[in-house]
Design a protein around this motif. Sequence first.
Motif, PDB file in Angstrom:
ATOM      1  N   LEU A 147       0.851  -1.196   0.000  1.00  0.00           N
ATOM      2  CA  LEU A 147       0.000   0.000   0.000  1.00  0.00           C
ATOM      3  C   LEU A 147       0.881   1.236   0.000  1.00  0.00           C
ATOM      4  O   LEU A 147       1.840   1.314   0.778  1.00  0.00           O
ATOM      5  CB  LEU A 147      -0.908  -0.009   1.237  1.00  0.00           C
ATOM      6  N   SER A 148       0.561   2.188  -0.850  1.00  0.00           N
ATOM      7  CA  SER A 148       1.295   3.450  -0.893  1.00  0.00           C
ATOM      8  C   SER A 148       0.310   4.609  -0.984  1.00  0.00           C
ATOM      9  O   SER A 148      -0.851   4.423  -1.317  1.00  0.00           O
ATOM     10  CB  SER A 148       2.260   3.487  -2.083  1.00  0.00           C
ATOM     11  N   PHE A 165      -0.033   3.387   6.157  1.00  0.00           N
ATOM     12  CA  PHE A 165      -0.430   1.982   6.122  1.00  0.00           C
ATOM     13  C   PHE A 165      -1.080   1.551   7.425  1.00  0.00           C
ATOM     14  O   PHE A 165      -2.051   0.794   7.422  1.00  0.00           O
ATOM     15  CB  PHE A 165       0.806   1.134   5.826  1.00  0.00           C
ATOM     16  N   TYR A 197      -4.968   1.427   8.072  1.00  0.00           N
ATOM     17  CA  TYR A 197      -5.845   0.708   7.155  1.00  0.00           C
ATOM     18  C   TYR A 197      -6.036  -0.754   7.544  1.00  0.00           C
ATOM     19  O   TYR A 197      -5.066  -1.459   7.847  1.00  0.00           O
ATOM     20  CB  TYR A 197      -5.287   0.774   5.721  1.00  0.00           C
ATOM     21  N   TRP A 256      -7.048  -2.767  11.267  1.00  0.00           N
ATOM     22  CA  TRP A 256      -5.988  -1.766  11.176  1.00  0.00           C
ATOM     23  C   TRP A 256      -5.020  -1.855  12.344  1.00  0.00           C
ATOM     24  O   TRP A 256      -3.854  -1.476  12.221  1.00  0.00           O
ATOM     25  CB  TRP A 256      -6.568  -0.367  11.031  1.00  0.00           C
ATOM     26  N   ARG A 260       0.396  -8.790   8.404  1.00  0.00           N
ATOM     27  CA  ARG A 260       0.805  -7.479   7.909  1.00  0.00           C
ATOM     28  C   ARG A 260       2.160  -7.114   8.478  1.00  0.00           C
ATOM     29  O   ARG A 260       2.482  -7.452   9.622  1.00  0.00           O
ATOM     30  CB  ARG A 260      -0.239  -6.412   8.262  1.00  0.00           C
ATOM     31  N   ASN A 273       3.959  -3.724   9.065  1.00  0.00           N
ATOM     32  CA  ASN A 273       3.791  -2.268   9.025  1.00  0.00           C
ATOM     33  C   ASN A 273       5.050  -1.548   8.565  1.00  0.00           C
ATOM     34  O   ASN A 273       4.971  -0.486   7.945  1.00  0.00           O
ATOM     35  CB  ASN A 273       3.352  -1.759  10.392  1.00  0.00           C
ATOM     36  N   SER A 301       4.820  -1.702   4.902  1.00  0.00           N
ATOM     37  CA  SER A 301       3.526  -1.285   4.332  1.00  0.00           C
ATOM     38  C   SER A 301       2.945  -2.370   3.425  1.00  0.00           C
ATOM     39  O   SER A 301       2.414  -2.080   2.339  1.00  0.00           O
ATOM     40  CB  SER A 301       3.667   0.033   3.551  1.00  0.00           C
ATOM     41  N   THR A 302       3.028  -3.583   3.886  1.00  0.00           N
ATOM     42  CA  THR A 302       2.647  -4.730   3.060  1.00  0.00           C
ATOM     43  C   THR A 302       1.801  -5.707   3.860  1.00  0.00           C
ATOM     44  O   THR A 302       2.082  -5.960   5.041  1.00  0.00           O
ATOM     45  CB  THR A 302       3.897  -5.440   2.520  1.00  0.00           C
ATOM     46  N   ALA A 332      -8.546  -2.336   0.820  1.00  0.00           N
ATOM     47  CA  ALA A 332      -8.182  -1.570   2.012  1.00  0.00           C
ATOM     48  C   ALA A 332      -9.316  -0.671   2.457  1.00  0.00           C
ATOM     49  O   ALA A 332     -10.089  -0.156   1.636  1.00  0.00           O
ATOM     50  CB  ALA A 332      -6.929  -0.732   1.742  1.00  0.00           C
TER      51      ALA A 332
END
Length: 124
Positions: free
Chosen positions: A24-25, A29, A32, A53, A72, A74, A77-78, A98
């Motif tokens: 995610l960009s 992150f 979400y 989240w 996830r 963090n 961001s993946t 997301a």
Amino acid sequence: QVQLVESGGGLVQAGGSLRLACALSGQTFTTYALAWFRQAPGKEREFVASIGWTGGSTYYADSVKGRFTISRDNAKSTVYLHMNSLRPEDTAVYYCAASRFGEGGSSRYSYPYWGQGTQVTVSS
């Protein structure tokens, strides 16, 4: 603007494993909830797994419980989907989704942001 990019799909034999990744960009992150959905040819898009989240709540479709794990990272961001004991019926395009400050869950309407998808094919 949130952007989601999936990777890791491919062709695998039944009983094998794959790990999907979704980066995610564009936004923070850690705020979400993330989910994985899949869509096979001629079928509706269906929920696979989600993670809230805070990372504290995970949900799975009954069809993948015990075989798939969502996690996830963090720092990267993946979000990942670890898939084991794959079956031919797992063949589908897998989508990452997301939702800001969401707790996850199975409704696709809860997720305003979607990736382009990655193909997973499981041969028998």
